[in-house]
Design a protein around this motif. Structure first.
Motif, mmCIF file in Angstrom:
data_model
loop_
_atom_site.group_PDB
_atom_site.id
_atom_site.type_symbol
_atom_site.label_atom_id
_atom_site.label_comp_id
_atom_site.label_asym_id
_atom_site.label_seq_id
_atom_site.Cartn_x
_atom_site.Cartn_y
_atom_site.Cartn_z
ATOM 1 N N ARG A 1545 39.843 43.646 50.103
ATOM 2 C CA ARG A 1545 39.275 42.769 48.935
ATOM 3 C C ARG A 1545 40.446 42.159 48.266
ATOM 4 O O ARG A 1545 40.648 41.014 47.959
ATOM 5 C CB ARG A 1545 38.282 43.381 48.284
ATOM 6 N N ARG A 1546 41.351 43.225 47.973
ATOM 7 C CA ARG A 1546 42.477 42.812 46.988
ATOM 8 C C ARG A 1546 43.359 41.829 47.900
ATOM 9 O O ARG A 1546 44.188 40.964 47.168
ATOM 10 C CB ARG A 1546 43.318 43.904 46.468
ATOM 11 N N SER A 1547 43.722 42.040 49.063
ATOM 12 C CA SER A 1547 44.619 41.115 49.825
ATOM 13 C C SER A 1547 43.907 39.822 49.963
ATOM 14 O O SER A 1547 44.685 38.756 50.212
ATOM 15 C CB SER A 1547 44.397 41.801 51.576
ATOM 16 N N LEU A 1548 42.807 39.523 49.699
ATOM 17 C CA LEU A 1548 42.265 37.994 49.703
ATOM 18 C C LEU A 1548 42.522 37.443 48.589
ATOM 19 O O LEU A 1548 42.094 36.192 48.292
ATOM 20 C CB LEU A 1548 40.806 38.109 50.141
ATOM 21 N N ARG A 1549 42.939 38.143 47.357
ATOM 22 C CA ARG A 1549 43.115 37.608 46.077
ATOM 23 C C ARG A 1549 44.644 36.786 46.149
ATOM 24 O O ARG A 1549 45.392 37.406 46.794
ATOM 25 C CB ARG A 1549 42.997 38.524 45.093
ATOM 26 N N ALA A 1550 44.874 35.803 45.401
ATOM 27 C CA ALA A 1550 45.823 35.121 45.221
ATOM 28 C C ALA A 1550 47.148 36.280 44.772
ATOM 29 O O ALA A 1550 48.328 36.121 45.069
ATOM 30 C CB ALA A 1550 45.950 34.038 44.299
ATOM 31 N N ALA A 1551 46.625 37.330 43.774
ATOM 32 C CA ALA A 1551 47.723 38.279 43.374
ATOM 33 C C ALA A 1551 48.341 39.060 44.316
ATOM 34 O O ALA A 1551 49.299 39.663 44.023
ATOM 35 C CB ALA A 1551 46.831 39.137 42.097
#
Length: 1808
Positions: A1545-1551
């Motif tokens: 899920r974190r990989s799909l965020r811009a950050a």
């Protein structure tokens, strides 16, 4: 055969007449009826004959009587032979009545002539004649007319017959006397007006009837030995009394009968105008009074029972003053006739209820007033017997309760009495009884209408909880259900009394009282409680109170498993009540979630909802069909057997609905639930769904599929064939096809569907016949035999026979067994023409008149040839022609083919079968003797038997010699020693042991089949006495000379059947054989010997077990009693002063045999009768000076403990652990309890002379410690009930103190004390805590005791005490005690720390959240120091496991937990990852380390943690490999679920774009683990997929529905398409899952047909299905190509792949075309059908070819430069089509289409 003779004459007579055709058709049906054995077949043929008779009657009307007479006479002859079946007789009566329309006089004449010929005047009527008299009197009006006209001769014949039968005393089991009395009874019942003058009139009195009356009295008084016959005589006498014209005459006659029974047979009886001498009482058993009483109450007229008796001084009647005293006396005296006595009691109350007005009129007062003796006697009678365990009695007691309260109520109403104390007394007594007693619930149900629901609930506040307990107990569930229904029904009536409340108001009031009960039951994790509540309470509640659906639905709105399962149960109940349930909107979405849920129970419940319907002809809706199409492909590979069975049952219901609704449509009827104009569409939908399911099942039978998929597919195919073909199965009572099935089949086939028996379907099932598992082979064989055409096509039969011959010669057991199944199937699917084409061994066999005999002859010749080869060279024979395959084939063909069993009963074949079976048993004896001798270096049937089996060393030497002989004398040089057995060694062992096992199974099965007493006595026994004696010696030889447990076990199964057949046979000579063997065994056991027989011959104790297990369970088991008594006597004899320790003592052998008997599953409760002396023996054996005796005693005691306490279920089975409470144990085994408590009593105080060792004390304490707490928990009732036991334990409190020198005894005693925490006095409870605290407080740091203080077992004591402290803290939830536990955990004492950690891991603290939270924080606080110190691997493993257990739920992690780790989280994570990467501390610790690292990582993933995440991901990839240990793969899956979803899920965020490559790797690991062979690994991996199903761009949801493995796999593929399609690594990562298989090498290996090796290399993952996965990946890869823009990096990846594999794909396609175009392929085509590697290689090749074609199309010109490809997209597709067609012809390739791959069920994700 009179009917057959009449049928032939009838056919001849009508042959030239105009109505010949219908007459012959009718005769054919009647002959088929007479020749059938199954009732359904008989009914079917009679139904057809009845339809024809309606046509025939028109033609017979115009004919004369002479022309009609033969047909009527013929039907009457069939009717005369059908008098044993009432339904068949009635049907034939309809037929003959139909045929005789207009010719009734002729029919009456024929019936009269037929009945007149039953027996000449004065002759005895046979049982068949009596049956005919009864049936014609009961069912035929013309028959009754005939007997009315011929009453006097009929009475004369009945009297003559009964007198003769009573004088000749036929066999005890005969029914002759019963039939005579039944005929008398029916005569008195059917013709009362005709019988009355003969008895009650002076002028018409009959001497014959007087004689018959005297005979009936003799029977009632005991002249007939049969109890049922005597009881029927009482009913006949009562029916005779009913003919009295005036009630008082009948009453006085009956009174005289009762007085006669009291006079013990003196004097004369006046019965109306008849006078008979009182019969003598042969056996004074008192049964004559029961006979009279039951007969009178069963059928006596009401006016006779209630009329006034003139001979009494007060107003008396039969019912009150004669019959009731008799009933009371019977219930006290007749202990062996409980059933009939209490039946009489219930009948008396019923007759009293019916005659109340007459009784009140007679007496003028209340008969059940409060102080009357009658009421006292009645209440005492029903309460005293309420718990009678005799089967059936409880139902009579229950009806007695209801009748008693109803009579009491009616009396109070009639006499307007407001005082009704009986109700309160009954209610108080019910409330005071324990909930476990079933007898409390019936009076509770009965009392509710009279006192009201609120009074019951006020008096019994624990009732809802007790009902919940009853619902989880099978035998109490019906009673609890009735109580609930009675109360709710009463409440509804009370709430609606005079008011018209809305349904919602009623539902609200119901919810206040019952919603918690129903909610708790439906949400329960106990399957039995959940299903009982759903089945018995829920639907009924919705019918009575429809508005309760709303509060129930509100309760089940959660997303947890329990809520989902309960919600589906609610919907299913709604559907059953309403008939249909429209699925739409949120309801449909939630149901889709349930169909994809991980828990099987939820999925099955949702499937059941789709498939079920109150009406079978209600069609499936379009939504239901769509959901089924999505669900079934995803659930074919479930590895739960129960799931597969329930799946099949549910689908069968759906198929029945589709079939019945379609048939209704074709008949022009509109099924319920069909909208106007929908009919044709629904018909097409039904046909299409069945066709789809057929194709899905067949495609799933590919050898490339795993076992689970094939088994499910076969079950679904069986459901399709059973439901949608017109195959009639005579042996089945249900599930037969409807008569109009042919109409639907014709419609479907016109649409090009339902070609069930096509060549591809046949080939698919033939491939299953070669499967490596019995279940697949047997089920496929059953489908072929039952449903497919009766014979195989000849080419297939020949190829199969050759394949079977080859398989029988294989040394591999699975292949030889497959050959046996093939042989059996070929036999069943061949006719005489096919048999001639087969290359059978014995040419002479072809002249035999029977296929089964011919085939058995052939197999016996094969076996004899293999035996001859083995005698020459056993090593060579074991490799190329072992005998076990031929023996297995003989076993299957002789025992499992019904036609063969039937041919054995044919008189003309008996001689041939007897000769063959004699040769077979002789051959089996020779083979057994040879093989067992070969393992003793001595061969040949003439070798003297050795008393005991050879040692393992002897066997090794013997096999070594055989190997040297087989290899040739020139190779005798010494071979290098090896720890592992050589293949030659294993070949010989396998050949010997499996052959011996198969011989035992064969001989036992033959005895079971051919010694069945029910078989007709033909020309002589097929197994004569000498043959049976030979078989007996074979069994003895195997069991006395065998060391291999598998062979012993198989032989034991056969020997048990053999003994059972002999013991149940009527021939005394055969019955004596097992007893002789038993006596020989006991003699061998007790005699001197030169070697150890129980240690060397594993089968010696089994010899005894088999014999006693063969006794009929319902009988007294004299052999078991004799065996146990002899063994007990032998075991208790004194030991000799000097014994040789290398030999077994007879006493030790006796203990070992007793242990085997106790462990035997077949003896069960029969052996528990001997439990007390055996426990006493074991306890005394523990004190023996002989080590072998003590060892055997320990084993016996352990076996007895398991038998007495039952098998306890593990926590992993999803239900509470079952066990026996101390109270129940002492109640069930009072004598045994005395023995155990006596041993405790001997330890009442420390011995005055110092320590005194009692070896049995620890065993007794250990047994008692395994008991469960009382069923009522630590509540008041249990504590009081167990107080006497607690007092005994308090008196022995010193056993916990240091005065008891043995720490193990102290530990066991503390375990017992922990069972009864609430039963002790406060002072003793305090002393326990003080003793524990003192002991634990005195431990030195580090737990190192000085040598002087070191005691064996001290660690066990300290661990037990630590467990006790933890349990008390959890039970009392006291802060001080919780702090003490945490303090103990911080102490550096290893024993205590390990004990607390293991207690946490066992889940004992789950009931106390405060304790779990405190322990979790303590573990986190010390985690860093524990990891740094690394004191001990086992301690570290338990520490991490306990930590993970306490934080198993993500919601349990709190801010406080994070604070405890603040500053040390990164350090701990680094140390854990280092341990995983570099240290390799062992799989178990590695598992915990990786999971702990994942737990820490899940709470700290950030941008700066990228390197840690990559290291963690690499560790997961390493652990997830198929070759890794199971625990490591499980660790990888669990870690994925813990932290993987958050990383993705974190990989799909811009950050965090840098995490994308890691996310793809994690998804790849997830795809891999979702195909793991371990179910738990797949389930954990599916949790990772589940967490990504909601919008993956958002943070993790608080709760989600965990999905099934296959749904999770599709979800991950959808995620890749939706979120990662633009990343070039996506295409490459998916291609990694397409395996590279050497198709050419596989085909060449098949063509070479090399000799089979004994060993076969195991697949690293037997669950994985490369072919199925390849077909699932194909549409995903195609969509990636379609959606990728031109020139994208993905196109570059596709081009690289095409360059690498494109040329080889084309080469393999062309190679396939060449291979399967040649005729030579036919030689190995049948073997190729079952080659899993070939099927997988072909499937993957076709997927690669399709993908290559799409890549060519997508890349266009840029793909033209691929070297070695040289073809266009169109050319490649054409080649693919040709190859696919060729492969499909040979059963190797299911047609591929995009529709083959199911899409993910449920609503689409937001991202998609």
């Amino acid at each position: 055969m009179g009917a057959e003779r009449e049928a032939r004459a009838c056919a001849t007579f009508y042959g030239e007449l105009a109505i010949a055709q219908p007459v012959l058709s009718c005769l054919r049906c009647l002959r088929q009826f007479a020749g059938s054995t199954a009732k359904r077949c008989k009914d079917k043929h009679l139904e057809e004959a009845l339809l024809l008779s309606r046509v025939l009657s028109e033609g017979l009307r115009v004919l004369g009587e002479a022309e009609a007479r033969p047909l009527l006479r013929c039907v009457l002859a069939f009717q005369m032979e059908a008098t044993g079946s009432s339904s068949s007789f009635q049907k034939l009566e309809q037929i003959v009545t139909q045929l005789a329309v207009g010719k009734e006089a002729l029919l009456a004449q024929e019936v009269g002539a037929l009945l007149a010929g039953l027996a000449p005047q004065g002759e005895v009527l046979s049982p068949g004649d009596l049956q005919s008299v009864c049936m014609f009197m009961e069912e035929s009006s013309l028959g009754r007319q005939h007997w009315r006209q011929n009453l006097a001769p009929l009475l004369q014949r009945l009297a003559t017959t009964l007198r003769w039968v009573l004088q000749s005393q036929p066999a005890p089991g005969g029914t002759w006397d019963y039939l005579v009395i039944k005929t008398c009874l029916q005569l008195f019942q059917v013709l009362p007006k005709d019988v009355a003058p003969l008895m009650w009139s002076t002028a018409g009195k009959s001497e014959t009837l007087q004689s018959l009356l005297g005979l009936l009295l003799e029977v009632a008084w005991g002249k007939a030995p049969n109890k049922d016959t005597r009881l029927l005589a009482g009913t006949a006498l009562s029916m005779l009394v009913n003919t009295a014209p005036q009630p008082k005459h009948g009453a006085s006659a009956m009174l005289a009968l009762f007085q006669l029974s009291d006079r013990a047979g003196a004097g004369e009886l006046k019965f109306g105008e008849l006078a008979v001498k009182a019969p003598p009482v042969l056996e004074p058993d008192g049964l004559e009074k029961l006979v009279l009483t039951r007969g009178l109450l069963t059928c006596c007229r009401m006016d006779i029972l209630s009329c006034q008796l003139e001979s009494f001084t007060h107003k008396a009647c039969l019912l009150l003053d004669v019959v009731f005293p008799a009933v009371c006396a019977l219930t006290k005296e007749q202990k062996d006739c409980h059933y009939y006595c209490f039946q009489a009691c219930a009948l008396w109350l019923q007759r009293l209820r019916e005659s109340l007005p007459a009784v009140w009129h007679l007496t003028g007062t209340r008969i059940l007033a409060q102080d009357t003796e009658l009421l006292r006697q009645l209440t005492r009678l029903v309460w005293d017997n309420a718990e009678t365990p005799v089967e059936g009695v409880s139902e009579f007691i229950h009806s007695s309760f209801r009748l008693l309260l109803e009579i009491y109520h009616l009396e109070c109403q009639h006499f307007q009495d407001q005082e009704r104390p009986l109700y309160q007394q009954t209610l108080q007594r019910v409330v005071s009884m324990p909930w476990q007693i079933k007898a409390k619930y019936v009076p509770l149900c009965a009392i509710v209408p009279y006192v009201g629901s609120q009074q019951v609930l006020d008096a019994y506040p624990d009732l809802p909880q007790h009902l919940l307990s009853c619902l989880s107990t099978n035998h109490l569930c019906p009673a609890a259900t009735e109580v609930y229904k009675a109360l709710v029904w009463q409440q509804r009536a009370e709430w609606q009394d005079g008011r018209r409340d809305a349904e919602s108001a009623l539902a609200e009031r119901w919810a206040l009282c019952w919603l918690p009960l129903l909610s708790q039951a439906l949400r329960s994790p106990l399957p039995i409680l959940q299903s009982n509540a759903a089945n018995h309470l829920l639907a009924w509640t919705l019918r009575q109170l429809p508005a309760t659906q709303a509060p129930l639905a509100a309760r089940f709105g959660g997303r947890d498993t329990a809520s989902l399962r309960a919600w589906v149960s609610l919907l299913k109940a709604q559907k059953s009540v309403a008939g249909a349930l429209p699925l739409r909107g949120e309801q449909l979405e939630r149901l889709s979630c349930c169909l994809g849920a991980r828990e099987e129970g939820v999925r099955l419940a949702a499937l059941g909802l789709l498939c079920c319907s109150p009406s079978t002809n209600r069609p499936l809706s379009g939504t239901e069909v769509r959901l089924l199409r999505e669900f079934l492909p995803l659930n074919l590979n479930c590895d739960s057997s129960s799931f597969r069975q329930l799946l099949q049952a549910a689908v069968r219901k759906a198929l029945v609905r589709l079939r019945d609704s379609s048939l209704a449509q074709l008949r022009g009827k509109v099924p319920r639930g069909t909208e106007p104009g929908e009919g044709a569409g629904q018909l097409a939908q039904a046909v299409g769904f069945v066709e789809w399911l057929l194709q899905l099942s067949i495609a799933s039978l590919s050898p490339g599929s795993n076992y689970q998929r094939k088994k499910t597919a076969l079950l679904l195919l069986a459901a399709v064939l059973e439901t949608c073909t017109d195959t009639w199965s005579p042996e089945r009572k249900k599930g037969q096809p409807p008569r109009t099935m042919a109409t639907l089949l014709s419609y479907a086939r016109q649409s090009g569907c339902w070609d069930f028996f096509s060549q591809p379907n046949l080939l698919a099932l033939l491939s299953c016949l070669q499967d490596s598992t019995n279940e697949i082979r047997d089920l496929a064989s059953e489908l072929l035999v039952r449903y497919f055409p009766p014979t195989f096509p000849e080419p297939i039969a020949l190829a199969l026979f050759q394949l079977a011959q080859d398989a029988l010669r294989s040394p591999r057991v699975q292949e030889a067994e497959a050959g046996a199944v093939l042989m059996k199937t070929i036999l069943q699917k061949s006719d005489s023409g096919t048999m001639k084409s087969l290359a059978l061994e014995a040419e002479a066999a072809l002249t035999l008149p029977n296929r089964g005999l011919c085939f058995a002859q052939h197999l016996l010749h094969v076996l004899q040839a293999q035996y001859a080869a083995a005698c020459q060279d056993l090593l060579q024979a074991a490799a190329t022609a072992p005998m076990h395959g031929a023996v297995a084939a003989l076993r299957r063909c002789l025992l499992q083919v019904p036609e063969v069993a039937a041919s054995m009963q044919a008189a003309e074949l008996a001689q041939s079968w007897q000769e063959l079976l004699t040769r077979l048993v002789t051959t089996a004896r020779d083979i057994t003797s040879f093989l067992l001798g070969a393992l003793q270096s001595r061969q040949g049937p003439g070798t003297d038997e050795q008393a005991a089996a050879p040692s393992f060393a002897d066997m090794g030497n013997a096999i070594g010699s055989l190997i040297m002989l087989g290899k040739g004398r020139g190779q005798e040089e010494e071979e290098e020693d090896s720890v592992l057995l050589s293949e030659e060694h294993s070949l010989i062992l396998t050949c010997c042991w499996v052959s011996v096992k198969e011989i035992g199974l064969l001989l036992g099965g033959l005895a079971e089949l051919l010694l069945d007493p029910a078989l007709p006595a033909g020309s002589g026994p097929l197994l004569p006495l000498p043959t049976l004696q030979t078989a007996t010696r074979v069994f003895q030889e195997i069991l006395l000379r065998c060391r291999h447990w598998g062979a012993v076990e198989g032989c034991s199964m056969g020997f048990t059947k053999f003994c059972a057949a002999l013991l149940n046979h009527p021939d005394p000579e055969l019955q004596a054989i097992p007893q002789t063997i038993l006596e020989q065994g006991l003699e061998t056991l007790s005699g001197p010997r030169s070697s150890s027989i129980t240690r060397r011959a594993a089968g010696f104790p089994m010899l005894f077990l088999c014999i006693v297990s063969g006794e009929a369970p319902a009988q007294a088991r004299p052999l078991l009693t004799r065996c146990v008594q002899m063994l007990l006597a032998l075991a208790t004899t004194a030991l000799p002063r000097d014994w040789d320790q290398t030999l077994d003592l007879p006493q030790v052998c006796a203990l070992h045999v007793l242990q085997t008997l106790v462990r035997g599953a077949g003896l069960g409760g029969a052996l528990l009768r001997h439990a007390t002396p055996m426990v006493d023996l074991a306890l005394r054996g523990l004190a023996s000076p002989c080590w072998a005796m003590r060892n055997a005693a320990i084993q016996l005691f352990s076996a007895l403990t398991s038998r007495l306490l039952g098998q306890q279920r593990s926590r992993g089975e999803g239900c509470l652990a079952e066990g026996v409470s101390l109270q129940a144990f002492l109640g069930q085994h009072p004598q045994l309890g005395a023995v155990l408590l006596g041993e405790l009593g001997a330890a009442a105080g420390p011995a005055p002379g110092g320590p005194h060792l009692r070896p049995a004390l620890h065993a007794v304490l250990t047994l008692l410690a395994q008991l469960q707490p009382g069923a009522d928990g630590p509540g008041r009732l249990s504590a009081e009930a167990l107080r006497p036991v607690a007092l005994q334990l308090e008196a022995r409190g010193w056993l916990l103190t240091p005065a008891q020198r043995c720490p193990l005894v102290r530990a066991a005693f503390l375990q017992i004390l922990a069972l009864l925490p609430a039963s002790f006095s406060p002072s003793f409870a305090q002393s326990i805590r003080a003793a524990v605290g003192t002991e634990l407080g005195s431990l030195p740091p580090g737990g190192k005791l000085g040598c002087a203080e070191l005691q064996v077992g001290s660690a066990v004591l300290h661990q037990t005490m630590a467990h006790f402290v933890c349990s008390e803290a959890a039970r009392l939830a006291d802060g001080e005690r919780i702090g003490a536990v945490c303090s103990l955990l911080r102490q550096p004492n290893p024993d205590v720390q390990l004990a607390i950690l293991s207690w946490v891991i066992a889940g004992e603290g789950g009931t106390c959240e405060e304790l779990e939270k405190a322990l979790g924080l303590t573990l986190l606080e010390n985690l860093g120091s524990v990891l740094r110190e690394r004191r001990d691997k086992e301690f570290l493993r338990l520490y991490l496991e306990a930590l993970l257990h306490l934080y198993r739920d993500p919601s349990s992690w709190s801010q406080e937990a994070s604070r405890k780790l603040q500053g040390s989280s990164a350090v701990c994570l680094e140390m854990l990852l280092h341990m995983v990467e570099a240290e390799r501390p062992g799989p178990d610790l590695l598992f915990q380390a990786l999971c702990a690292a994942s737990l820490l990582l899940a709470h700290r993933v950030g941008a700066k943690d990228g390197p840690l995440v990559e290291r963690w991901c690499a560790a997961l990839e390493e652990c997830s490999r198929s070759a890794s240990f199971e625990v490591l793969r499980l660790a990888a899956a669990r870690s994925l679920q813990t932290a993987g979803a958050d990383v993705v899920r974190r990989s799909l965020r811009a950050a965090c774009p840098s995490l994308v490559p890691v996310a793809l790797r994690l998804i790849n690991v997830g795809i891999h683990l979702l195909q793991d062979e371990e179910r738990e690994v797949r389930h954990e991996a599916s949790g990772f997929a589940s967490l990504l199903r909601p919008d993956p761009g958002e943070s993790l949801p608080d709760s989600c529905v965990f999905v099934q493995d296959n749904v999770g796999l599709l979800g991950l593929l959808q995620l890749l398409l939706a979120e990662f399609r633009e990343h070039p690594e996506t295409f490459d990562s998916l291609l990694q899952h397409l395996p590279v298989l050497d198709l050419r090498g596989i085909v060449e290996e098949l063509e070479a047909n090399k000799a089979t090796s004994l060993y076969k290399e195991d697949e690293p993952n037997v669950f994985a299905e490369p072919a199925v996965l390849a077909r699932q990946l194909l549409p995903v890869l195609l969509q990636l190509l379609e959606k990728a823009p031109a020139g994208s990096p993905l196109h570059a990846s596709a081009l690289r792949w095409l360059s690498a594999v494109g040329p080889s794909v084309l080469r393999d396609l062309r190679y396939c075309e060449r291979c399967w175009s040649r005729e030579a392929a036919a030689r190995w085509a049948m073997k190729a059908l079952a080659c899993a590697k070939l099927h997988a290689a072909v499937a993957v090749l076709l997927v690669r070819a399709r993908l290559a074609a799409e890549v060519l199309r997508a890349l266009g010109d840029s793909a033209a430069a691929v070297p070695g490809l040289g073809c266009s997209t169109q050319e490649l597709e054409q080649e693919l089509e040709v190859v696919q067609g060729l492969l499909a012809q040979h059963g190797l390739s299911p047609t591929l289409s995009r529709g083959d791959v199911p899409r993910e069920p449920g609503p689409p994700t937001k991202a998609a």
